[in-house]
Design a protein around this motif. Sequence first.
Motif, PDB file in Angstrom:
ATOM      1  N   VAL A 133      22.472 -30.647  29.300  1.00 52.71           N
ATOM      2  CA  VAL A 133      23.785 -30.529  29.508  1.00 52.71           C
ATOM      3  C   VAL A 133      24.770 -31.336  28.827  1.00 52.71           C
ATOM      4  N   ALA A 134      25.731 -30.671  28.225  1.00 49.70           N
ATOM      5  CA  ALA A 134      26.704 -31.568  27.293  1.00 49.70           C
ATOM      6  C   ALA A 134      27.935 -31.903  28.068  1.00 49.70           C
ATOM      7  N   ALA A 135      28.602 -33.137  27.926  1.00 45.22           N
ATOM      8  CA  ALA A 135      29.749 -33.286  28.530  1.00 45.22           C
ATOM      9  C   ALA A 135      30.744 -32.529  28.015  1.00 45.22           C
ATOM     10  N   LYS A 136      31.982 -32.664  28.594  1.00 48.28           N
ATOM     11  CA  LYS A 136      33.265 -31.805  28.042  1.00 48.28           C
ATOM     12  C   LYS A 136      33.626 -32.481  26.798  1.00 48.28           C
ATOM     13  N   GLY A 137      33.874 -31.357  25.724  1.00 45.60           N
ATOM     14  CA  GLY A 137      34.094 -31.997  24.424  1.00 45.60           C
ATOM     15  C   GLY A 137      32.931 -32.635  23.722  1.00 45.60           C
ATOM     16  N   SER A 138      31.715 -32.775  24.143  1.00 46.17           N
ATOM     17  CA  SER A 138      30.587 -33.305  23.218  1.00 46.17           C
ATOM     18  C   SER A 138      30.304 -32.388  22.289  1.00 46.17           C
ATOM     19  N   ASN A 139      29.947 -32.959  20.936  1.00 43.37           N
ATOM     20  CA  ASN A 139      29.291 -32.240  20.118  1.00 43.37           C
ATOM     21  C   ASN A 139      27.631 -32.138  20.108  1.00 43.37           C
ATOM     22  N   VAL A 140      27.175 -32.343  21.204  1.00 42.98           N
ATOM     23  CA  VAL A 140      25.729 -32.462  21.145  1.00 42.98           C
ATOM     24  C   VAL A 140      25.278 -30.721  21.390  1.00 42.98           C
ATOM     25  N   ARG A 141      24.515 -30.292  20.849  1.00 39.03           N
ATOM     26  CA  ARG A 141      24.269 -29.092  20.675  1.00 39.03           C
ATOM     27  C   ARG A 141      22.935 -28.695  21.204  1.00 39.03           C
ATOM     28  N   THR A 142      21.926 -29.608  20.871  1.00 39.15           N
ATOM     29  CA  THR A 142      20.629 -29.539  20.801  1.00 39.15           C
ATOM     30  C   THR A 142      19.785 -30.817  21.105  1.00 39.15           C
ATOM     31  N   LEU A 143      18.696 -30.920  21.511  1.00 42.05           N
ATOM     32  CA  LEU A 143      17.898 -32.159  21.976  1.00 42.05           C
ATOM     33  C   LEU A 143      17.934 -33.165  20.857  1.00 42.05           C
ATOM     34  N   ASP A 144      17.679 -32.692  19.599  1.00 42.36           N
ATOM     35  CA  ASP A 144      17.896 -33.279  18.574  1.00 42.36           C
ATOM     36  C   ASP A 144      19.322 -34.092  18.318  1.00 42.36           C
ATOM     37  N   ASP A 145      20.131 -33.298  18.369  1.00 40.50           N
ATOM     38  CA  ASP A 145      21.470 -33.990  18.526  1.00 40.50           C
ATOM     39  C   ASP A 145      21.807 -34.995  19.543  1.00 40.50           C
ATOM     40  N   ALA A 146      21.210 -34.853  20.684  1.00 39.37           N
ATOM     41  CA  ALA A 146      21.074 -35.530  21.941  1.00 39.37           C
ATOM     42  C   ALA A 146      20.256 -37.158  21.462  1.00 39.37           C
ATOM     43  N   GLN A 147      19.274 -36.998  20.876  1.00 40.29           N
ATOM     44  CA  GLN A 147      18.557 -38.232  20.385  1.00 40.29           C
ATOM     45  C   GLN A 147      19.103 -39.027  19.315  1.00 40.29           C
ATOM     46  N   ARG A 148      20.489 -38.205  18.688  1.00 43.14           N
ATOM     47  CA  ARG A 148      21.067 -39.245  17.941  1.00 43.14           C
ATOM     48  C   ARG A 148      22.444 -39.845  18.558  1.00 43.14           C
ATOM     49  N   ALA A 149      22.637 -39.142  19.999  1.00 41.22           N
ATOM     50  CA  ALA A 149      24.076 -39.497  20.549  1.00 41.22           C
ATOM     51  C   ALA A 149      23.830 -40.948  21.141  1.00 41.22           C
ATOM     52  N   GLN A 150      24.972 -41.457  21.406  1.00 46.61           N
ATOM     53  CA  GLN A 150      24.926 -42.859  21.735  1.00 46.61           C
ATOM     54  C   GLN A 150      24.627 -42.996  23.270  1.00 46.61           C
ATOM     55  N   ARG A 151      24.917 -42.098  24.191  1.00 46.98           N
ATOM     56  CA  ARG A 151      24.889 -42.248  25.465  1.00 46.98           C
ATOM     57  C   ARG A 151      24.105 -41.018  26.132  1.00 46.98           C
ATOM     58  N   VAL A 152      22.901 -40.905  26.437  1.00 45.25           N
ATOM     59  CA  VAL A 152      22.180 -39.727  27.227  1.00 45.25           C
ATOM     60  C   VAL A 152      21.757 -40.123  28.595  1.00 45.25           C
TER      61      VAL A 152
END
Length: 271
Positions: A133-152
């Motif tokens: 689940v992506a937060a409002k306005g987040s650019n996370v689209r995939t699990l790979d994106d989430a792995q590069r995100a600052q806070r999951v």
Amino acid sequence: MNKMKFSASYALMLVFALCLSHAYASDAPKTGTMPELVACLSDDNAPFSSSNGGGIDAEMSRRLGEFLHRPVRISWIAIPERGGLGRALRMAMKPGNCDLFFGIPVNGTANEDVLEQHLETSEPYLSTGYVLVAAKGSNVRTLDDAQRAQRVGVVTATPADMYLHKQRFNRIPYGNNRDLLDALSEGAVNAAVLWLPALASAEQRGFELWPNAIRDEHLPSPELETRFVIAMRSGEADLKANLNVALAHLRSDGSLDSILRRHGIARTHVQ
């Protein structure tokens, strides 16, 4: 000779009629002849079961009873903090108490509490897990994106928490699903790996997801999937066989899909 032929023909017709009558009778509902089934359900495990609102397992137990032509009585079970499911199973599955115990989670090949109590289980009737689940306005689209995100975000000490730790995500642990959902709503995390039934339960209580919040419904890891079975006492081969036939029927006729849609997890049925 003609009389003998007539008698033989009549006998064959009689046998055929009796067989046909028996076939129709076996498909017809039986009332007042079959013993009651006592279905034990957790009293506080929405959306699977809740003594206040029913739930998936409550509907499943009634539909299975209809198919098996047996009246069903639901017995609500409080899962104790000390001893948990194992203790609940030990007390509930004593002879004379529960016939079936719904909502038994299986990770991998078996449930340890079921094995310890020497119980049998049905085929899995439900499989569910975690969603991204992506937060409002987040650019996370995939699990790979989430792995590069600052806070999951993730609920601590869960299979998802362990998975994110092993995969070296920048995970932020929360104590429960409510706090995690609040963090997502407030943008305190970029995304979260969230237990789907918890999300469905929150939505039933009035929580509203923002558009395109769920980015991935099938995270690619067996560690993040849980199957659910029905437990019963050992030595009841006929009940187990009939129960599995009934579950297969509810899957094939769409009944299970309908139940899951009503409770927000239609995409998680077992094929």
